[in-house]
Design an enzyme around this catalytic site. Structure first.
Site, PDB file in Angstrom:
ATOM      1  N   CYS A 180     -40.065   7.016  12.775  1.00  8.14           N
ATOM      2  CA  CYS A 180     -40.456   5.610  12.257  1.00  8.14           C
ATOM      3  C   CYS A 180     -40.214   5.492  10.723  1.00  8.14           C
ATOM      4  O   CYS A 180     -40.362   6.305  10.063  1.00  8.14           O
ATOM      5  CB  CYS A 180     -41.987   5.688  12.794  1.00  8.14           C
ATOM      6  SG  CYS A 180     -42.857   4.480  12.260  1.00  8.14           S
ATOM      7  N   GLU A 214     -35.239   7.918  16.247  1.00  9.30           N
ATOM      8  CA  GLU A 214     -35.917   7.905  17.661  1.00  9.30           C
ATOM      9  C   GLU A 214     -35.877   6.437  18.328  1.00  9.30           C
ATOM     10  O   GLU A 214     -35.945   5.340  17.208  1.00  9.30           O
ATOM     11  CB  GLU A 214     -37.393   8.220  17.477  1.00  9.30           C
ATOM     12  CG  GLU A 214     -38.166   8.231  18.667  1.00  9.30           C
ATOM     13  CD  GLU A 214     -39.807   8.432  18.216  1.00  9.30           C
ATOM     14  OE1 GLU A 214     -40.057   9.514  17.648  1.00  9.30           O
ATOM     15  OE2 GLU A 214     -40.469   7.743  18.623  1.00  9.30           O
TER      16      GLU A 214
HETATM   17  C1  LIG Z   1     -36.815   4.107  14.254  1.00 13.83           C
HETATM   18  C2  LIG Z   1     -37.681   2.910  13.629  1.00 13.83           C
HETATM   19  O1  LIG Z   1     -38.745   3.366  13.001  1.00 13.83           O
HETATM   20  S1  LIG Z   1     -37.090   1.388  14.148  1.00 13.83           S
HETATM   21  C3  LIG Z   1     -38.708   0.410  13.162  1.00 13.83           C
HETATM   22  C4  LIG Z   1     -37.987  -0.040  11.864  1.00 13.83           C
HETATM   23  N1  LIG Z   1     -39.104  -0.397  11.073  1.00 13.83           N
HETATM   24  C5  LIG Z   1     -39.878  -1.872  11.046  1.00 13.83           C
HETATM   25  O2  LIG Z   1     -39.139  -2.608  11.778  1.00 13.83           O
HETATM   26  C6  LIG Z   1     -40.795  -1.966  10.217  1.00 13.83           C
HETATM   27  C7  LIG Z   1     -40.845  -3.271   9.283  1.00 13.83           C
HETATM   28  N2  LIG Z   1     -39.385  -3.383   8.849  1.00 13.83           N
HETATM   29  C8  LIG Z   1     -39.322  -2.535   7.515  1.00 13.83           C
HETATM   30  O3  LIG Z   1     -40.203  -1.708   7.067  1.00 13.83           O
HETATM   31  C9  LIG Z   1     -37.947  -2.951   6.747  1.00 13.83           C
HETATM   32  O4  LIG Z   1     -37.479  -4.226   7.454  1.00 13.83           O
HETATM   33  C10 LIG Z   1     -36.928  -1.938   7.327  1.00 13.83           C
HETATM   34  C11 LIG Z   1     -37.398  -0.595   6.830  1.00 13.83           C
HETATM   35  C12 LIG Z   1     -36.378  -1.886   8.599  1.00 13.83           C
HETATM   36  C13 LIG Z   1     -35.684  -2.263   6.188  1.00 13.83           C
HETATM   37  O5  LIG Z   1     -36.316  -1.855   5.010  1.00 13.83           O
HETATM   38  P1  LIG Z   1     -35.790  -2.404   3.457  1.00 13.83           P
HETATM   39  O6  LIG Z   1     -36.267  -1.789   2.430  1.00 13.83           O
HETATM   40  O7  LIG Z   1     -36.096  -4.094   3.523  1.00 13.83           O
HETATM   41  O8  LIG Z   1     -34.179  -2.489   3.642  1.00 13.83           O
HETATM   42  P2  LIG Z   1     -33.003  -2.760   2.652  1.00 13.83           P
HETATM   43  O9  LIG Z   1     -33.385  -3.532   1.533  1.00 13.83           O
HETATM   44  O10 LIG Z   1     -32.414  -1.271   2.527  1.00 13.83           O
HETATM   45  O11 LIG Z   1     -31.941  -3.246   3.579  1.00 13.83           O
HETATM   46  C14 LIG Z   1     -31.111  -2.748   4.389  1.00 13.83           C
HETATM   47  C15 LIG Z   1     -30.070  -3.829   5.082  1.00 13.83           C
HETATM   48  O12 LIG Z   1     -30.545  -4.640   6.243  1.00 13.83           O
HETATM   49  C16 LIG Z   1     -30.754  -5.793   5.671  1.00 13.83           C
HETATM   50  N3  LIG Z   1     -31.955  -6.407   5.859  1.00 13.83           N
HETATM   51  C17 LIG Z   1     -33.125  -5.911   5.670  1.00 13.83           C
HETATM   52  N4  LIG Z   1     -33.990  -6.679   6.117  1.00 13.83           N
HETATM   53  C18 LIG Z   1     -33.450  -8.003   6.428  1.00 13.83           C
HETATM   54  C19 LIG Z   1     -33.909  -9.203   7.010  1.00 13.83           C
HETATM   55  N5  LIG Z   1     -35.233  -9.391   6.958  1.00 13.83           N
HETATM   56  N6  LIG Z   1     -32.842 -10.082   7.498  1.00 13.83           N
HETATM   57  C20 LIG Z   1     -31.783  -9.808   7.224  1.00 13.83           C
HETATM   58  N7  LIG Z   1     -31.338  -8.520   6.706  1.00 13.83           N
HETATM   59  C21 LIG Z   1     -32.062  -7.738   6.634  1.00 13.83           C
HETATM   60  C22 LIG Z   1     -30.368  -5.919   4.242  1.00 13.83           C
HETATM   61  O13 LIG Z   1     -29.666  -7.041   3.607  1.00 13.83           O
HETATM   62  C23 LIG Z   1     -29.387  -4.358   4.006  1.00 13.83           C
HETATM   63  O14 LIG Z   1     -28.127  -4.980   4.200  1.00 13.83           O
HETATM   64  P3  LIG Z   1     -27.110  -4.589   2.908  1.00 13.83           P
HETATM   65  O15 LIG Z   1     -27.072  -3.007   2.951  1.00 13.83           O
HETATM   66  O16 LIG Z   1     -25.906  -5.146   3.574  1.00 13.83           O
HETATM   67  O17 LIG Z   1     -27.494  -5.464   1.824  1.00 13.83           O
END
Ligand SMILES: CC(=O)SCCNC(=O)CCNC(=O)[C@H](O)C(C)(C)COP(=O)(O)OP(=O)(O)OC[C@H]1O[C@@H](n2cnc3c(N)ncnc32)[C@H](O)[C@@H]1OP(=O)(O)O
Length: 311
Positions: A180, A214
């Site tokens: 996660c 996962e």
């Molecule tokens: C196996 C699992 O755990 S699945 C569950 C994943 N976790 C969640 O859904 C919890 C809530 N979400 C989050 O915590 C975050 O959105 C995460 C962890 C998924 C991503 O974390 P961030 O620190 O914001 O990601 P980061 O800034 O590194 O962005 C990664 C890429 O995704 C894209 N991205 C991230 N958030 C978004 C968004 N809201 N909309 C569009 N694109 C996005 C970014 O543009 C980036 O792409 P790039 O590398 O081309 O610039």
């Protein structure tokens, strides 16, 4: 063998609610934001008071409105929580993790540090972190049984304020490298999620296994993984170790990237680079890489020289 749980019972156990029930999260003195999902796991279900406040003798009349709590105060160092502002301020001033973050340093660049915190050793910290995570993730939960999980937590180097983390199940039958992941809302979209994903693959590569997350992935999880996997594949095939290969197979990509075959196929389809009989088209991959740049440090967040993984 235990009784099979119905959906309703499972929802109660895992804290699942169909709507948000905590309006605001006060995280540290200066960060306030809404929750994304409901969670009943903080509460006594009868009284709708925070669990630790429950008084079994007094069952208060509960008003049936959407929000059970206006503000949940959460310590940004240790994730302990309360609904009492004064208590919260007093706790945060003296939180033991404010002076010293828990766990062992596994990555330390001039900008970011990743620490490994074992669930078996820092049980309360990890349980409170899981409870907090549930407010931003509706498809995964585990709160109390943290013993066989490790938590990899990212900090700014020289700071003790956690900004995000991923958990890893030590007895994962699928050998997943990540259970996660969450970047805390005030720190999202700063490439911390990318840094953590890259790190999770460094861990599984150091174990010598092909691995991945996962399932299921959340919508943001899927976006982040597809972006990360695309970068890895584009980089390896155009600039990295596979650049001078003649005919490439999916297995070649897996060996170099540490990715699972099914994730490679998903990514190549997403990039429109996979033909019939699994032929890989290089031209669209090269065009894709132009978006990111060709130098490793422009594309990836993790700087390999700062890894402190000891296998
Ligand atoms: C196996 C699992 O755990 S699945 C569950 C994943 N976790 C969640 O859904 C919890 C809530 N979400 C989050 O915590 C975050 O959105 C995460 C962890 C998924 C991503 O974390 P961030 O620190 O914001 O990601 P980061 O800034 O590194 O962005 C990664 C890429 O995704 C894209 N991205 C991230 N958030 C978004 C968004 N809201 N909309 C569009 N694109 C996005 C970014 O543009 C980036 O792409 P790039 O590398 O081309 O610039």
């Amino acid at each position: 063998m235990g009784k099979r749980m119905g959906k309703g019972e499972k929802d109660i156990l895992y804290g699942i609610l169909s709507e948000r029930n905590i309006k605001h999260i006060q995280f540290g003195i200066d960060k306030r934001f809404p929750s994304w999902y409901g969670s009943n796991a903080y509460f006594n279900l009868e009284t709708r008071l925070l669990g630790f406040k429950e008084d079994q003798r007094v069952v208060k009349k509960v008003e049936r409105c959407q929000f059970w709590l206006d503000t949940l105060y959460i310590c940004e160092y240790c994730f302990k929580y309360t609904d009492d502002e004064e208590q919260y301020i007093a706790h945060e001033a003296n939180c033991k993790y404010k002076g010293r973050a828990p766990g062992k340093i596994m990555y330390k660049s001039p900008t970011y540090t990743i620490r490994r915190v074992k669930g078996s050793k820092h049980q309360l910290f990890c349980q409170c972190l899981c409870l907090f995570t549930k407010l931003f993730l509706d498809n995964k939960s585990m709160y109390f049984k943290v013993d066989h999980y490790e938590f990899y937590i990212v900090y700014e180097t020289e700071s003790t304020k956690p900004m995000g983390f991923f958990s890893k199940d030590l007895v994962s039958y699928q050998q997943n490298n990540l259970a996660c992941i969450l970047t805390f809302p005030p720190y999202q979209r700063r490439r911390l999620g990318s840094l953590l994903l890259e790190f999770s693959y460094e861990l599984s590569k150091s174990e010598g296994i092909l691995s991945g997350p996962e399932l299921p992935l959340s919508p943001f999880g899927l976006i982040s993984y597809l972006k990360y996997w695309s970068k890895v594949i584009c980089y390896e095939l155009t600039t990295g170790e596979l650049a001078n290969f003649g005919r490439l197979t999916l297995e070649d990509i897996a060996t170099v990237s540490g990715m699972r075959i099914q994730d490679i196929i998903l990514t190549l389809k997403y990039l429109n680079c996979l033909g019939e009989s699994n032929d890989i088209y290089l031209t669209p991959l090269k065009n894709n890489l132009k978006k990111y740049g060709s130098k490793r440090n422009d594309i990836f967040s993790l700087e390999e020289e700062y890894l402190l993984i000891d296998g």
